[in-house]
Structures are given as structure tokens and as C-alpha cells.
Design an enzyme around this catalytic site. Structure first.
Site, PDB file in Angstrom:
ATOM      1  N   HIS A 112     -28.755  -0.619 -30.430  1.00 54.13           N
ATOM      2  CA  HIS A 112     -29.939  -1.443 -30.174  1.00 54.13           C
ATOM      3  C   HIS A 112     -30.996  -1.130 -31.239  1.00 54.13           C
ATOM      4  O   HIS A 112     -31.050   0.000 -31.745  1.00 54.13           O
ATOM      5  CB  HIS A 112     -30.466  -1.081 -28.782  1.00 54.13           C
ATOM      6  N   ASP A 189     -28.817   7.384 -26.184  1.00 52.39           N
ATOM      7  CA  ASP A 189     -29.580   6.291 -25.595  1.00 52.39           C
ATOM      8  C   ASP A 189     -28.848   5.864 -24.319  1.00 52.39           C
ATOM      9  O   ASP A 189     -27.801   5.225 -24.384  1.00 52.39           O
ATOM     10  CB  ASP A 189     -29.655   5.129 -26.602  1.00 52.39           C
ATOM     11  N   GLN A 192     -28.230   1.738 -21.059  1.00 53.87           N
ATOM     12  CA  GLN A 192     -27.222   0.893 -20.402  1.00 53.87           C
ATOM     13  C   GLN A 192     -26.235   1.711 -19.571  1.00 53.87           C
ATOM     14  O   GLN A 192     -25.321   1.146 -18.988  1.00 53.87           O
ATOM     15  CB  GLN A 192     -26.447   0.074 -21.455  1.00 53.87           C
ATOM     16  N   LYS A 215     -34.558  -1.082 -16.342  1.00 53.02           N
ATOM     17  CA  LYS A 215     -33.140  -1.454 -16.345  1.00 53.02           C
ATOM     18  C   LYS A 215     -32.399  -0.777 -15.192  1.00 53.02           C
ATOM     19  O   LYS A 215     -31.184  -0.914 -15.062  1.00 53.02           O
ATOM     20  CB  LYS A 215     -32.497  -1.074 -17.678  1.00 53.02           C
ATOM     21  N   CYS A 353     -30.805  -7.859 -29.761  1.00 55.01           N
ATOM     22  CA  CYS A 353     -31.468  -6.736 -30.443  1.00 55.01           C
ATOM     23  C   CYS A 353     -30.499  -5.852 -31.219  1.00 55.01           C
ATOM     24  O   CYS A 353     -30.871  -4.787 -31.691  1.00 55.01           O
ATOM     25  CB  CYS A 353     -32.276  -5.849 -29.490  1.00 55.01           C
TER      26      CYS A 353
END
Lengths: 398, 139
Positions: A112, A189, A192, A215, A353
Site C-alpha cells: 500500500h 503492516d 489487512q 478497518k 493505493c
């Protein structure tokens, strides 16, 4: 599962854009309302009861986050404005001093923007090198390719645990083992992955982890930066002001507070942090393993159904997350998304993104379905039916 | 224009757009859409001589509305003076934004006269004029 907890689902809505943001359960909205209605004071001003209560509730969430990701200590948890803010704090608060000319950072082309652009900026400042770990034919990261990409100058690996378009689930435990064998710091990261599966920073031996509240059923405007205490101690704040200083003099002499407060300058998003706490409680009550199992089942169902439609091109059917990128043959992704919107089906169109992924999959734009536990097979059936009948797409959208 | 005809005009120009493919020659001025609100990515180039649009081309990837509007627009402006194009743009913007416009002048562009009913598609229809305006700014 648990659809009745989401007020917005009472509207005739099929929401498949959970990778962008998730819907909010009533308990999250109510926890924030409760703060605003009943004890909406600033924190760390504990001379009166409602401020004390606000401070307590705020700090309680730090403990909840610590438990949720299995950190050793609550002081390793920093509240940020989001995942982007958290990554910027790592890159400019820690890496700017840690990395020097010719040091290498490994990322992938499916990251991302938030895990690419801060590194680009640091490259300009410190003349570091950014290298891309090659992805395999399914656009996934393999341990073999990772090992091959490591050189004596590699100091950092910064990757998503689940990528936001390809949706490959990366083996973080093995990656961290490889990284640490080479004295490499691992930045993960988790935007997700944290909302969708159990996170364990000790088991996976993660050095830095970031994720966004919105999220994972929480409100917008709050995210989390986790760092091992030894690294957080060496991180310098990048924002300065109230709440983060111990004292300062007119001469410019200043002392900052200890971790993690040092990184939370200004009035933090108090209501949002409290909302995030409610989201964590709610997720825990369902169970992360249950969520993950259900989503995998949904994804398999989705792929098996869409595979039968000859007009649908699937880009990542093998990935294990609830993310599926697709296009309708010969139709621009945005036209497909607008067509689906006519049936109240929300998907995202574009590059999501991940703008350098286009060089990898040779296609600039896709539609993305990203599932969560409140999605159902019936919703998927509706999507499949609408895509099946897409011969008259332009009749619908024009 | 009835809705069937409108759709036909749009789809004809989407499936077989006019003036697609850039020449990239030195007497052409080029601009990119750079649209912040969508994913359309279109380059337009104009060849302007003595205040007249001599040639116009585009290339890129975009949705049906943006692509067709660009095709129709470029076809219309070739041979027109910069001032005529500016007047056309003004009328077209008025059409999209539900203000007064000259139907005669717009011709085929009237295919977009109901776009205002889908507010999230207005920027698609306006994409070619935003880009052409960038080029004409210096004229």
C-alpha cells in the site's frame, strides 16, 4: 454472522469494501456516544471525576490492544491517527536515525502507498536504497525470494502481513526468523490482517506492527503503532506539543515524557480510542479464529461461483484472505463498480493505493471484493447473479 | 435525444473512439487528466496554429463516460478557434452543472444532459474539458 449488530445493514446494502473500511457495530457507536454524553472531558487532567474516568477508559484500551495482539507490555502500544501516521512515526522517528547511506530496505510491489511513500521520502533524506522482493507468478511473496533479496546491506524488511489487492497471507513467523538471522528489523503492516485473524507479536517476533482502527470495526481517526520496547525507547517523536512533554524552559531546555505518551502529542482521539476498545471487545467475543475460518469459507465460495462466469477475470483466486480482485472482460473497472452500485453492491474500483502493483500484474485497475464476517453466501449469490446478467451493463449505467 | 440514442452515441464513441492515439510530435501541447477524484487516466494533445485547433488526439484508460466524452469533444473542436472552444466548454460545463446552455452549439454532447442525475459521474463527463482547459490556459 452477527448482522443484527450492524445498524447500517438494515438498509438494503451489500457491502464488499471491507479492505477500505469496515461497518461499525452498535456497541462501538454507543461506546463513543457514552463518552460524549456522559464523560466527554480531556484526559490526563485528573482533578475532576469525569476527566479521571476518561483517562481510565483511554488507558484501559491500551491494555486491550496489548492483550489483542499479545504484546509484552502496554507501554509498547502507541495510539496514532491511523496506520499511515503509525508508519510515518516509525520511518521518521526511528529509521531516520537508524538507516544511513546505502542501507537497504526491502519492500514489495504489492505494498500500500503508506508502506512505500515514507520510504521514498527517507531515501531522499538519507540516500538509502529501496529494493523490491520479487513476487511469484501468483503475485505472492515467497520465503525463497525473500532470502535471495537479502544482502549484507539489508537493514529493514517492511511488508504487509496481508496485501490489500492480491490478498496473499504472508508467513510472518518464518519471515521474522529469516530477518532476525540477518540482524534485519521487521516492520509489519497489519492493516489487512489484524481485523481478520489472530495476531501474536511475540509468537511472530514482530519488531514494529501498525494497523488501523476503522478497518476492524472501530472508528476512523485512530490507529495503533506497536514496537518492541527496545525500539520504541530509541524512537524520537515527530510531533511536539502538549501532553508529551515533562517540562520545558524558556531557554529551550525540554524533557519529553516516557513511552508511549511521548508519541501522543496534543489531545488524542479519545472517543475514537474508546470506540476501538469496544471493537476489540466485540471481535474477541466472536473469536478471531472463528472470523478467519468463516471468511476463508466465504472466499472459497465466492471464487467457486465466479469461476463459472466466463466474463469474469480473477487475479488472485489462490490467496487465502477474503480479498478478490477481478474485472469483467472488456469493461473498465469503474464502469463495473458503478453497475454493481445500481444493485446496492459496494465494491472498490481502481488501483487500491497499490500503484506500483500494475507493473506486476500488468493491469492498472481492478474491482476489489473484500469480505468480512457479516457478509453472507446469499450476498455472494446476488453479486454472482448481477455479474451473470451484465450483458446489459451499459443499459443500466448509461 | 431519447435515452436509446444517447446510449448509442456514448457507446459508439466508447467502443470506437475518434482521435485515439497520440502523435507526440513537437508542435503538439499535451496535458494529463490527473483527476483526483477518479482513476481515469487520459492524455490529450492539441496542435494549435494561429489560434485554431488544427489537430487533437487522446490516449489512455478511462470509463465509458470519460472516454466517449473525450472522443466527441475532440471531434468537435478540430477546426475551431480557441475562443470558440472556450465558449463550447462553458456551455458544456453549464449542461453538466444544470445551468443555462446553448443546445445548438452542443450537438452530440447533449448525450450527457442527464448526467447530473448521477452526481458521482459528473467528473467523468467533465474530464475532457478539464484537460483541454489545462492546455488552453496558456493560449
Amino acid at each position: 454472522m452477527h448482522r443484527e449488530d450492524f445498524p447500517i445493514l438494515k438498509n438494503d446494502l451489500i457491502y464488499f469494501d471491507n479492505g477500505a473500511t469496515t461497518l461499525k457495530p452498535k456497541c462501538v457507536i454507543e461506546a463513543m456516544n457514552d463518552y460524549y454524553y456522559n464523560y466527554g472531558a480531556n484526559i490526563h487532567r485528573g482533578d475532576y471525576k469525569i476527566s479521571h474516568k476518561a483517562s481510565e477508559e483511554y488507558e484501559l484500551v491500551r491494555d486491550k490492544v496489548k492483550e489483542f495482539i499479545n504484546a509484552r507490555n502496554a507501554k509498547e502500544i502507541v495510539f496514532t491517527s491511523g496506520a499511515t501516521d503509525a508508519l510515518n512515526k516509525i520511518v521518521f522517528g526511528f529509521m531516520k536515525d537508524y538507516l544511513h547511506e546505502s542501507d537497504e530496505v526491502l519492500i514489495t510491489k504489492s505494498e500500500h502507498a503508506s508502506n512505500v511513500l515514507p520510504w521514498f521520502e527517507l531515501k531522499k533524506l538519507n540516500n538509502i536504497k529501496i529494493n523490491y522482493i520479487p513476487l511469484n507468478e501468483n503475485h505472492e511473496l515467497t520465503l525463497e525470494n525473500l532470502e535471495k533479496s537479502i544482502t549484507k546491506n539489508t537493514k529493514v524488511i517492511s511488508i504487509a502481513s496481508v496485501t490489500n489487492v492480491v490478498g496473499d497471507v504472508r508467513d510472518i513467523a518464518s519471515i521474522s526468523k529469516i530477518a532476525h538471522q540477518h540482524n534485519i528489523i521487521l516492520v509489519v503492516d497489519g492493516s489487512q490482517s489484524v481485523p481478520h485473524m489472530k495476531t501474536d507479536v511475540i509468537k511472530d517476533d514482530i519488531d514494529f506492527l501498525i494497523f488501523a482502527g476503522h478497518k476492524m470495526l472501530g472508528p476512523t481517526g485512530v490507529g495503533v503503532l506497536y514496537a518492541k520496547e527496545e525500539y520504541l525507547e530509541k524512537t524520537y517523536p515527530i510531533e511536539f506539543g502538549g501532553g508529551m512533554n515533562q517540562y520545558f524552559e524558556e531557554t529551550g531546555e525540554v524533557e519529553y515524557k516516557s513511552i508511549p505518551t511521548r508519541f501522543e502529542a496534543g489531545t488524542p482521539p479519545i472517543a475514537e480510542v474508546i470506540g476501538l476498545g469496544a471493537a476489540i471487545d466485540y471481535l474477541q467475543s466472536i473469536g478471531m479464529d472463528n472470523i478467519n475460518k468463516y471468511e476463508q469459507e466465504l472466499k472459497k465460495y465466492l471464487v467457486s461461483k465466479l469461476e463459472k462466469n466466463k466474463k469474469v477475470i480473477l487475479y488472485n483466486k489462490s490467496s487465502e484472505s477474503g480479498i478478490l480482485a477481478f474485472n469483467l472482460e472488456g469493461i473498465f473497472s469503474q464502469d463495473t463498480a458503478i453497475y454493481l452500485d445500481h444493485y446496492n453492491i459496494c465494491v472498490r474500483a481502481g488501483n487500491h493505493c497499490a500503484k506500483i502493483l500494475k507493473n506486476e500484474i500488468n493491469i492498472k485497475n481492478t474491482c476489489r471484493i473484500s469480505l468480512y464476517f457479516y457478509n453472507t453466501k446469499e450476498e455472494i449469490d446476488k453479486l454472482v447473479e448481477v455479474l451473470e446478467n451484465s450483458d446489459d451493463l451499459f443499459k443500466v449505467i448509461l | 435525444m431519447d435515452s436509446e440514442l444517447k446510449r448509442e452515441v456514448i457507446l459508439d464513441n466508447y467502443n470506437n473512439p475518434y482521435h485515439k492515439g497520440l502523435k507526440n510530435e513537437k508542435d503538439y501541447k499535451k496535458a494529463n487528466t490527473n483527476n483526483e477524484s477518479c482513476i481515469d487516466d487520459i492524455d490529450i494533445e492539441l496542435k494549435i496554429e494561429n489560434g485554431i485547433i488544427k489537430d487533437a488526439n487522446f490516449d489512455g484508460e478511462a470509463c465509458a463516460i470519460s472516454t466517449s466524452a473525450t472522443s466527441i469533444f475532440l471531434r468537435k473542436i478540430i477546426g475551431k478557434s480557441v475562443n470558440e472552444v472556450k465558449k463550447l466548454i462553458e456551455n458544456y460545463e453549464n449542461l453538466i452543472n444544470e445551468k443555462e446552455y446553448d443546445e445548438e452549439l452542443l450537438g452530440e454532447l447533449m448525450a450527457y444532459d442527464t448526467i447530473y442525475m448521477q452526481p458521482n459521474r459528473k467528473h467523468c463527463a467533465l474530464l475532457p474539458v478539464d484537460t483541454i482547459k489545462k492546455i488552453l490556459k496558456e493560449e
